[in-house]
Design an enzyme around this catalytic site. Sequence first.
Site, mmCIF file in Angstrom:
data_model
loop_
_atom_site.group_PDB
_atom_site.id
_atom_site.type_symbol
_atom_site.label_atom_id
_atom_site.label_comp_id
_atom_site.label_asym_id
_atom_site.label_seq_id
_atom_site.Cartn_x
_atom_site.Cartn_y
_atom_site.Cartn_z
ATOM 1 C CG HIS A 55 -0.357 0.064 2.532
ATOM 2 N ND1 HIS A 55 0.419 -0.953 3.062
ATOM 3 C CD2 HIS A 55 -0.388 1.030 3.497
ATOM 4 C CE1 HIS A 55 0.810 -0.621 4.284
ATOM 5 N NE2 HIS A 55 0.347 0.581 4.565
ATOM 6 C CG ASP A 59 5.172 3.001 7.382
ATOM 7 O OD1 ASP A 59 4.244 3.356 6.628
ATOM 8 O OD2 ASP A 59 5.021 2.174 8.299
#
Length: 255
Positions: A55, A59
């Site tokens: 996704h 991070d």
Amino acid sequence: MLSVTPIPAFSDNYIWLLRQDTNQAVCVVDPGDATPVIEWLEREGLELGSVLITHHHHDHTGGLAELIKRYSPRVIGPDNPDIEGIDERVGDGDEIRVMGRLFEVLALPGHTLDHIAYFTPGIPPLLFSGDVLFSGGCGRLFEGTPAQMHASLSRLDSLPEDTLVFAAHEYTLANLAFARTADPDNPDVETAQAECQRARELDRPTLPTTLGRERSINPFLRCDSAGVRQAAAAHGDTDGSLATFTTLRAWKDAF
């Protein structure tokens, strides 16, 4: 033989590295930071052949640009134009071959709307679940709805119990602290908490977990359990599995 190695990043991320003994090129999943990946590859004398993205959160994607510039890997990820660098955009039901294994792409909205996971059957089956399913918990709802996340977790719950779950964060102890409250009469949670505490004291990851283990300790997969519903009832509606999940997720957000 395929091996999977965790590369720690930031404070609690894992970048999972897939390696075949006979292949000099490896694959990494969700490289939010390029530096630890480059350090690992240089230490081992290997190359980066492919990248899997679950996704768009930074991070999980922040290291892409540097890794692409340095290694020119094949980058596979969700069909989200906001993620720069993906050259093979995939969606639900697509199949890809990585490191000699055929992976199925699972669309799992909830944490984000573009979230996908990668599942490969075999001995054992492997699941790279990103931020949807953690050990003892599940992801926050940043973009999706409780109904979407509940459906996504239910879909994962249908996979074989020996599936190894490679989640993207070391959240297990915090999740199990909540599970002790949300499922107070479950001795499996207490046992898992002690085991994971020992692992962390030795600086070992608590992952991967197995889907069978999660079915016994993860309250978000146990919304039909009488004990979970009884505990959650003090915090909201528990009339059905989805209502219980919705109450649990809101309770956990404030826990």
